[in-house]
Design a protein around this motif. Structure first.
Motif, mmCIF file in Angstrom:
data_model
loop_
_atom_site.group_PDB
_atom_site.id
_atom_site.type_symbol
_atom_site.label_atom_id
_atom_site.label_comp_id
_atom_site.label_asym_id
_atom_site.label_seq_id
_atom_site.Cartn_x
_atom_site.Cartn_y
_atom_site.Cartn_z
ATOM 1 N N ALA A 25 -14.906 7.940 1.073
ATOM 2 C CA ALA A 25 -13.626 8.926 1.541
ATOM 3 C C ALA A 25 -14.854 9.400 2.603
ATOM 4 C CB ALA A 25 -13.385 9.591 0.845
ATOM 5 N N ILE A 49 -8.721 8.699 2.788
ATOM 6 C CA ILE A 49 -8.758 9.960 2.608
ATOM 7 C C ILE A 49 -10.548 9.313 3.449
ATOM 8 C CG2 ILE A 49 -10.712 11.804 2.112
ATOM 9 C CD1 ILE A 49 -7.622 12.588 1.296
ATOM 10 N N TRP A 83 0.878 -1.017 0.170
ATOM 11 C CA TRP A 83 -0.037 0.251 -0.329
ATOM 12 C C TRP A 83 1.046 1.273 -0.118
ATOM 13 C CZ3 TRP A 83 -1.821 -3.462 4.234
ATOM 14 C CH2 TRP A 83 -3.161 -4.419 3.872
ATOM 15 N N VAL A 97 -9.121 -0.787 -4.854
ATOM 16 C CA VAL A 97 -10.832 -0.088 -4.316
ATOM 17 C C VAL A 97 -10.094 0.700 -4.137
ATOM 18 C CG1 VAL A 97 -11.557 -2.332 -3.868
ATOM 19 C CG2 VAL A 97 -10.353 -1.062 -1.681
ATOM 20 N N ALA A 98 -11.215 1.994 -4.152
ATOM 21 C CA ALA A 98 -10.751 3.037 -3.745
ATOM 22 C C ALA A 98 -12.045 4.187 -2.965
ATOM 23 C CB ALA A 98 -10.474 4.161 -5.516
HETATM 24 N N1 SAH Z 1 -7.147 -2.974 3.766
HETATM 25 C C1 SAH Z 1 -5.829 -2.785 5.003
HETATM 26 C C2 SAH Z 1 -6.072 -1.015 4.287
HETATM 27 C C3 SAH Z 1 -5.231 -0.937 3.076
HETATM 28 S S1 SAH Z 1 -4.479 0.610 3.123
HETATM 29 C C4 SAH Z 1 -5.962 -2.508 6.290
HETATM 30 O O1 SAH Z 1 -7.487 -2.841 6.528
HETATM 31 O O2 SAH Z 1 -5.360 -2.137 6.907
HETATM 32 C C5 SAH Z 1 -6.399 1.287 1.752
HETATM 33 C C6 SAH Z 1 -5.939 0.673 0.177
HETATM 34 O O3 SAH Z 1 -7.475 1.146 -0.107
HETATM 35 C C7 SAH Z 1 -5.519 1.575 -0.849
HETATM 36 O O4 SAH Z 1 -4.799 0.240 -1.897
HETATM 37 C C8 SAH Z 1 -6.039 2.731 -1.233
HETATM 38 O O5 SAH Z 1 -5.493 2.478 -2.223
HETATM 39 C C9 SAH Z 1 -7.182 2.125 -0.900
HETATM 40 N N2 SAH Z 1 -8.359 3.281 -0.956
HETATM 41 C C10 SAH Z 1 -9.585 2.675 -0.275
HETATM 42 N N3 SAH Z 1 -10.385 3.441 -0.153
HETATM 43 C C11 SAH Z 1 -9.461 4.875 0.155
HETATM 44 C C12 SAH Z 1 -9.687 5.901 0.856
HETATM 45 N N4 SAH Z 1 -10.953 6.369 0.709
HETATM 46 N N5 SAH Z 1 -8.879 7.164 0.551
HETATM 47 C C13 SAH Z 1 -7.305 6.135 0.199
HETATM 48 N N6 SAH Z 1 -7.333 5.318 -0.144
HETATM 49 C C14 SAH Z 1 -7.667 4.349 -0.286
#
Ligand code: SAH
Length: 260
Positions: free
Chosen positions: A223, A176, A53, A79-80
């Motif tokens: 977000a 975010i 990540w 994902v995003a």
């Molecule tokens: N799965 C991990 C966290 C991963 S970091 C855990 O639970 O600890 C988050 C990942 O999701 C990254 O790959 C990022 O690109 C994506 N992502 C999804 N929603 C996002 C958001 N609101 N802001 C930034 N990245 C986001």
């Protein structure tokens, strides 16, 4: 023409496991805390790896794919968080442009400008992008997702109304999760559809090495203050499976387009 070797970079370990299970003649190489899985999908050579990540991690992984494995194109899936109000959890965004929202060397350079490239925005390969858009739309239209998920999951995540949207993705080393941060982002990048932590960094490396790439993101959260709950539930139950079928369908279509 050199043989195709597609790099498949994913931002979710669960998704990577699903894609790896599609591989035939599989072998593995472990390097720099990453496991690279080499094999074929529908007779096309692929190398599959978890990006890890953030911008640094994903840029390092894609550089390794290019330099050590000689990939000829790159598909990124993950994902995003939605920034645009028109997006819902479950929608699929295919980047037609990418920006690093946390890159700011003012007053030396313009906001978002990538040092030495003189660019603020990077674009995917048109050919690959077009194939991804058509194959993802096909998937949603014809195959439907109801077969893959239970009826209650389809209702819970509004998968019946899922859509494929094309537009700008912003990446930065930040998860975010507040409406204030979201508004701030919209103010400076008004066209942004969604936000994540890897895409634009991967795009920069691919641009510098002249490797065609495409970035595909499924919306996991909005977000905002609910992000962390939505994100965890959606990635565990839906996104991990969805990414696998998107990649499978895409590799099939790439085969038809590039090989026959
Ligand atoms: N799965 C991990 C966290 C991963 S970091 C855990 O639970 O600890 C988050 C990942 O999701 C990254 O790959 C990022 O690109 C994506 N992502 C999804 N929603 C996002 C958001 N609101 N802001 C930034 N990245 C986001």
């Amino acid at each position: 023409m050199a043989a195709k070797r597609i790099g498949i970079l994913g931002a979710m370990p669960e998704e990577i496991n699903g894609i790896v299970s599609l591989l035939k003649g599989r072998s593995e190489v472990i390097k720099g805390m990453r496991t690279y899985y080499i094999g074929t999908i529908n007779d096309i050579e692929v190398v599959v790896v978890f990006s890890r990540w953030g911008k640094v991690a994903s840029a390092t992984t894609v550089t390794h794919l290019i330099v050590e494995f000689g990939i000829t194109e790159l598909i990124f899936t993950g994902v995003a968080g939605a920034i645009s109000k028109d997006l819902n959890i479950g929608d699929i965004v295919i980047a037609n442009s990418l920006v690093q929202h946390d890159l700011d060397a003012r007053p030396i350079m313009k906001q978002f400008e990538i040092p030495l490239l003189g660019k603020t925005i990077l674009y995917p390969s048109e050919k690959l992008f077009n194939i991804v858009v058509s194959s993802t739309n096909e998937l949603i239209k014809n195959d439907g997702l109801a077969n893959l998920f239970s009826l209650s999951e389809c209702h819970a995540f509004s998968l019946f109304n899922q859509k494929v949207v094309v537009g700008q993705i912003a990446s930065g080393d930040q998860f975010i999760s507040s409406s204030i941060e979201k508004e701030k982002l919209l103010k400076v990048i008004p066209n942004v559809l969604c936000v994540e932590m890897e895409g634009a960094a991967v795009a920069q490396v691919c641009y510098e090495y002249n490797i065609p790439f495409v970035i595909i993101r499924t919306i996991s959260d909005s977000a905002n203050e609910n992000s962390i709950i939505d994100f965890k539930e959606f990635t565990a139950k839906i996104a991990s499976k969805l990414g696998v079928i998107i990649v499978q369908k895409l590799v099939n279509n790439l085969k038809n387009d590039f090989y026959h």
